[in-house]
Write a protein that holds these residues in place. Structure first.
Motif: not given
Length: 163
Positions: A28-35, A81-85
């Motif tokens: 699974x990919x890790x996601x970051x927003x403003x660290x 970087x977040x994927x949406x459907x």
């Protein structure tokens, strides 16, 4: 390299590292927003397969102007970087936008939603029972204040999903 035997595709060669590569691809990919690292949850949600044709038609029609505009802002990982459907089936509902990594539902409310507030509240409760978080924006706000919508969405994600 070993050969895959026992089928009509006996000329296909499979790398001995295939299982390892497949395992790495499933991470699974890790996601970051403003660290801030975001918690992810990839559990599959139930869906009513009889709605597939309707959801497909809704995607192909393009939707209303606000949906088209919002989709241009978030498609292909453009939003952190977040994927949406689009027009995703969850349970017996078709939601406007869905982020599977966060289990986040984004609903864009047009004028009709002023007359169906009870239904919308019931629908939101049902989606939350399935483990989704729901955020709503009006079409007017999306079309006239895109920066504000993206900022509110970012704040909502940080509030509910930041570790």
């Amino acid at each position: 390299m070993r050969q895959f035997w026992g089928s009509r595709f006996s000329s296909i060669w499979i790398s001995p590292l295939y299982k390892k590569e497949k395992k790495l691809a499933g991470m699974k990919k890790q996601y970051f927003i403003d660290d801030h690292e975001l918690t992810t949850n990839y559990r599959r949600l139930p869906r009513n397969t009889s709605l597939l044709g309707r959801a497909r038609k809704m995607r192909r029609s393009g939707g209303n102007q606000a949906e088209i505009f919002f989709w241009k802002l978030v498609k292909n990982g453009a939003f952190h970087g977040l994927r949406f459907r689009r027009q995703q089936i969850i349970g017996n509902f078709i939601v406007d936008f869905y982020c599977p990594a966060l289990r986040l539902v984004i609903e864009l409310d047009g004028g009709i939603h002023e007359y169906q507030m009870e239904y919308d509240a019931w629908r939101q409760r049902k989606l939350e029972e399935l483990g989704c978080k729901v955020i709503r924006f009006t079409d007017f706000l999306v079309l006239n204040g895109a920066e504000q919508v993206l900022e509110e969405l970012k704040d909502f994600i940080l509030e509910h999903f930041a570790k």
